[in-house]
Enzyme design. Sequence first.
Site, PDB file in Angstrom:
ATOM      1  N   ASP A  78       0.819  -1.231   0.330  1.00 16.38           N
ATOM      2  CA  ASP A  78      -0.230   0.600  -0.207  1.00 16.38           C
ATOM      3  C   ASP A  78       0.770   1.470   0.011  1.00 16.38           C
ATOM      4  O   ASP A  78       1.713   0.939   0.282  1.00 16.38           O
ATOM      5  CB  ASP A  78      -0.882  -0.586   1.302  1.00 16.38           C
ATOM      6  CG  ASP A  78      -2.294   0.771   1.174  1.00 16.38           C
ATOM      7  OD1 ASP A  78      -1.847   1.629   0.399  1.00 16.38           O
ATOM      8  OD2 ASP A  78      -3.049   0.436   1.668  1.00 16.38           O
TER       9      ASP A  78
HETATM   10  C1  NOJ Z   1      -4.475   4.241  -0.001  1.00 15.06           C
HETATM   11  C2  NOJ Z   1      -5.394   3.109  -0.275  1.00 15.06           C
HETATM   12  O1  NOJ Z   1      -5.061   2.738   1.536  1.00 15.06           O
HETATM   13  C3  NOJ Z   1      -5.287   1.850  -1.067  1.00 15.06           C
HETATM   14  O2  NOJ Z   1      -6.462   1.750  -0.943  1.00 15.06           O
HETATM   15  C4  NOJ Z   1      -4.668   2.909  -2.384  1.00 15.06           C
HETATM   16  O3  NOJ Z   1      -4.977   2.253  -2.854  1.00 15.06           O
HETATM   17  C5  NOJ Z   1      -3.819   3.593  -1.807  1.00 15.06           C
HETATM   18  N1  NOJ Z   1      -3.761   4.334  -1.141  1.00 15.06           N
HETATM   19  C6  NOJ Z   1      -3.305   4.226  -3.640  1.00 15.06           C
HETATM   20  O4  NOJ Z   1      -4.620   5.567  -3.431  1.00 15.06           O
END
Ligand code: NOJ
Length: 873
Positions: free
Chosen positions: A293
């Site tokens: 993430d």
């Molecule tokens: C953080 C989020 O938790 C995740 O779901 C997302 O894909 C990423 N940011 C990218 O935006």
Amino acid sequence: MRLRSAAQWLLVLPARSSGLADKNSHQPLEKRTLATSEPFYPSPWMNPDADGWTEAYARAKEFVSRMTLLEKVNLTTGVGWEAEQCVGQVGAIPRLGLRSLCMQDSPLGVRGTDFNSGFPSGQTAAATFDRGLIYRRGYAMGQEARGKGVNVLLGPVAGPLGRAPTGGRNWEGFSPDPVLTGVGMAESIKGIQDAGTIACAKHFIGNEQEHFRQVGEAQGYGFNISEALSSNIDDKTLHELYLWPFADAVRAGVGSVMCSYQQLNNSYSCQNSKLLNGLLKGELGFQGFVMSDWQAQHTGAASAVAGLDMTMPGDTEFNTGRSYWGANLTLAVLNGTVPAYRIDDMAMRIMAAFFKVNKDIKLDPINFSFWTLDTYGPIHWAAQTGYQQINYHVDVRADHGSLIREIGAKGTVLLKNTGSLPLKKPKFLAVIGEDAGPNTSGPNSCSDRGCDNGTLAMGWGSGTANFPYVVTPDAALQAQALQDGSRYESILSNYATSQIKALVSQANVTAIVFVNADSGEGYINVDGNMGDRKNLTLWKDGDALVKNVASWCSNTIVVIHSPGPVLLTEWYNSPNVTAILWAGLPGQESGNSIADVLYGRVNPAARSPFTWGPTRESYGTDVLYTPNNGNGAPQDDFTEGVFIDYRYFDKTNSSVIYEFGHGLSYTTFEYSNIRVQKSNAGKYEPTTGKTSPAPTFGNFSTNLKDYVFPSHEFPYVYEYIYPYLNTTDPKAASGDANYGQTADKFLPPHATDSSAQPLLRSSGKNSPGGNRQLYDVMYTITADIKNTGSIVGEEVPQLYVALGGPDDPKVQLRDFDRIRIDPGKTAQFRGTLTRRDLSNWDTTLQDWVISKYKKTAYVGRSSRKLDLSIELP
Ligand code: NOJ
């Protein structure tokens, strides 16, 4: 070019180790030992014979064998936050004709672009209980992503599963029931990938709340913590609940998995070897790649050997210009800290996922920029350089609007109906509430939908997309009323109390009240809700609004838009509340979808994918809102085990307002004639044997000259992450005063072992998802369902099982179908029970085992309306 410090990966300790979640959680934190996560090394390498992956493997092998070390590192490392057009991109391999791969949100459409669709949420799709519709939603989203040049669509979501009803991102996923979520995952993944886009199953794992998921975010809210939350989950609960849908995702061939922000048993998910190496790649036999993430990576070499394959967005934190990987990974492979087979395996996994969904290495260009809707601008957004056309405004919507309308209607749950629905040319329709009308500043006026103004059709955060339009309930219902010759008035405010009273007190009125509650991702705070909801009540005095209208009008219909359950306790039973509908988060066609149901063009059949409890406390689980471990990692002990949602209400024998699986129709059904047929599944054979030794693909130069930034070839872009070193002196390149002194000692035992490894008994030899026999059908259950009403309808028969042991839930959903039945006709429901469906996770044996207890199958219309039952022979 700036120095990138190798100290980041040399000094940070590898994932902490071992065991199951803490059993002493009743003790004050300082008195008890914290839950730990056991080590699992080495990181499993790809299996050339894995089902569904053999061709992709062969093509990846051919490609990766031609790659240089720098190119491999480039493929694994994001170029940095805002460095290119997408929310995440890795470096390109121009020499071999591969452009930079684009990772883009979200689980309900392409995020941050224009001329894309805004689909219903995963949770609303789950409420359809319709595999075909969930697949078609995935396929349409995959098509839109591909049309924009996206290579990895960042969804679907099985974490959060929905442990706490207040969890901010539950709506992005499907349901707190692992089987329903597993079906949602598998169908979505097949759809997205059949359309030519790699899917990403996220967030692995235990990402059940927004509070404290990231240290910086929490500090921004004034919480003094130095480490992210630890979700402490024991081995049995992990297998029987949270890992279950991820197994279905892997079995469906998902190309990528995103590891989560928080820690699992006090080890960060993106460097937790037990999770990534042990469970995901070892036990489930996942063949694709693990990406972090955004900013969820905290170490370099340690995360590499723990199973991370791609770092996103590539920099240590947004816009630092430095990376745990990039140059540091190049150096780590060159000096032997990270074995060559591991970087080869990372590249193999990424390219195999690529070839699994792409025929050709040559990709269409990325035709949008996530950072702006302007047509022209800097291609390198952070650096503000490379001014050119960056948005081509490609319309990728096709006819997805009609699919969205269909899912919105077929995902609307009719919770209560005393006869006021369906509407038949009502004489006078009064529509009440802000939730029926538009966001007066425009449907996309709040960034990432971070507000609750007007009708609610999406939650907030990265799990969103821009709307091309929103059909409001007010607009759709007014159009219908005009067609019918009904009188129509709407009051699109919750607070115009005297006007509302004057209107709905009139004769012949049918009042429809629209109310909502909202939630989203932790980086946005809406009205004191830091992602997670701070309560389960309706927003904007919705309860008062409903109670008022119902006190003045004897035919009050309530429609709820929400990201999960809200408390209905105060008014659901009022005789004046003649119908209640939960319309979830329906996406852009909201008004048309609800009008289809209210007027009976769609006969409702959706089922609630969660329980509607009488109070917040009645769920037995909640978000941890206050740090409970000094400034250390807040400790969230999942002491309830597998007993979340209906399993908890059943266990405690508590009453509910509406149970999991509940949903009404405009017709009626009768269940009869349950039968069971035993299949000849054979005896369970644990997997035995070993892998082959770790393969390496291609050679690499050890001359550091070959790794220095080629400034004569192209200019350095500010804050961009490259795989190059800035000098041929490794110590200087590392920026680490102790370079060379600690590298060989700090990785855990076996982390760099390349010898053949024993296969886990519960794993599949060649079958992603685990031991093939876990999916053997052991019983087929059939039942007859008769439409006893006078109109055609769809029914969702649900197959539950009681495993019979003292620690087992009373019943657990195992299969379901959505069947169309003509009036007076009878259809046959057919559901299956696999070996996994009948097993428990044995923590000693480390395998699935069917207990000695008597097992019963139930077929019914909800988790508490189990019309039929039969003992399994
Ligand atoms: C953080 C989020 O938790 C995740 O779901 C997302 O894909 C990423 N940011 C990218 O935006």
